[in-house]
Design an enzyme around this catalytic site. Sequence first.
Site, mmCIF file in Angstrom:
data_model
loop_
_atom_site.group_PDB
_atom_site.id
_atom_site.type_symbol
_atom_site.label_atom_id
_atom_site.label_comp_id
_atom_site.label_asym_id
_atom_site.label_seq_id
_atom_site.Cartn_x
_atom_site.Cartn_y
_atom_site.Cartn_z
ATOM 1 N N PHE A 22 16.929 -19.932 -5.918
ATOM 2 C CA PHE A 22 17.773 -20.711 -5.020
ATOM 3 C C PHE A 22 16.980 -21.274 -3.848
ATOM 4 O O PHE A 22 16.177 -20.567 -3.230
ATOM 5 C CB PHE A 22 18.897 -19.830 -4.452
ATOM 6 C CG PHE A 22 19.961 -19.481 -5.442
ATOM 7 C CD1 PHE A 22 21.055 -20.301 -5.626
ATOM 8 C CD2 PHE A 22 19.847 -18.316 -6.202
ATOM 9 C CE1 PHE A 22 22.034 -19.974 -6.555
ATOM 10 C CE2 PHE A 22 20.823 -17.981 -7.125
ATOM 11 C CZ PHE A 22 21.923 -18.811 -7.304
ATOM 12 N N ASP A 23 17.234 -22.526 -3.540
ATOM 13 C CA ASP A 23 16.827 -23.098 -2.271
ATOM 14 C C ASP A 23 17.645 -22.405 -1.175
ATOM 15 O O ASP A 23 18.651 -21.742 -1.475
ATOM 16 C CB ASP A 23 17.102 -24.609 -2.310
ATOM 17 C CG ASP A 23 16.833 -25.287 -0.993
ATOM 18 O OD1 ASP A 23 15.760 -25.056 -0.409
ATOM 19 O OD2 ASP A 23 17.701 -26.057 -0.541
ATOM 20 N N LEU A 24 17.266 -22.580 0.086
ATOM 21 C CA LEU A 24 17.998 -21.937 1.186
ATOM 22 C C LEU A 24 18.842 -22.946 1.964
ATOM 23 O O LEU A 24 20.064 -22.970 1.851
ATOM 24 C CB LEU A 24 17.014 -21.213 2.113
ATOM 25 C CG LEU A 24 17.610 -20.505 3.340
ATOM 26 C CD1 LEU A 24 18.744 -19.570 2.971
ATOM 27 C CD2 LEU A 24 16.524 -19.769 4.102
ATOM 28 N N ASP A 25 18.192 -23.830 2.736
ATOM 29 C CA ASP A 25 18.927 -24.799 3.554
ATOM 30 C C ASP A 25 19.727 -25.757 2.676
ATOM 31 O O ASP A 25 19.167 -26.435 1.807
ATOM 32 C CB ASP A 25 17.958 -25.627 4.406
ATOM 33 C CG ASP A 25 17.346 -24.822 5.536
ATOM 34 O OD1 ASP A 25 17.671 -23.642 5.663
ATOM 35 O OD2 ASP A 25 16.525 -25.390 6.284
ATOM 36 N N LYS A 34 7.003 -27.440 -2.261
ATOM 37 C CA LYS A 34 8.087 -26.764 -2.979
ATOM 38 C C LYS A 34 7.583 -26.231 -4.317
ATOM 39 O O LYS A 34 7.910 -25.101 -4.717
ATOM 40 C CB LYS A 34 9.237 -27.747 -3.218
ATOM 41 C CG LYS A 34 10.511 -27.092 -3.711
ATOM 42 C CD LYS A 34 11.197 -26.361 -2.564
ATOM 43 C CE LYS A 34 12.520 -25.785 -2.971
ATOM 44 N NZ LYS A 34 13.343 -25.382 -1.835
#
Length: 216
Positions: free
Chosen positions: A11-14, A146
Amino acid sequence: MMKIEKNTILFDLDGTLTDSAEGVIRSAQHMQEKMGIEKWSDKDLKFIVGPPLIKTFTEDFNMNQEDAHRALEFFRERYATVGLFENKVYEGIPEMLQELKKKGKRLAVATSKKEETAVRILKHFKIDQYFEVIGGDNRELGRDTKAKVIAHVMEVMNVSKSDVIMVGDRKFDVEGAHSVGIPCIAIEYGYGDRDEFEACGADYIGATPQAVVNMF
């Protein structure tokens, strides 16, 4: 609907787990003041949430590398003390994580945010326990894109890319995932939109946290 046969979900965060726009925008305005440049409005700075900051400072603010790194330090000066908690977990996220764990999925975070900051945020909101690995930007180790963060998290988890999928809210998540050879679910409740996702070739698009659960 066909279920996604992947056991490891990054999962990405922001914009994916938390709505961090306020803290990011306020910290960007702090940076502009410190750099002696015009302070932009909240609306004009909305684009800054999510992408790697050095990339944003060089490409969108037209800074050279030296100024971009100074800007990053000014941004972090405020963000590390105040901005990271000007933030909230999206509705439905804890339930999504709980349900995915019940399905036997291995969960991790892969974010362009500084790794130690990501850990602090997830601990603050008491959702860190769902993740085996929390991976983020670490420029001292050369982990500054990323794709490099995703590759690092996969290496730590000792998983094959054939068993991994990314979940994120911007094209940078999709592009980062594709560059290391894994698919990506783009979510519509964050900072990106369907046009962006279709243009960058997102493999799946989900409107809500529950929609993500239903894909597995």
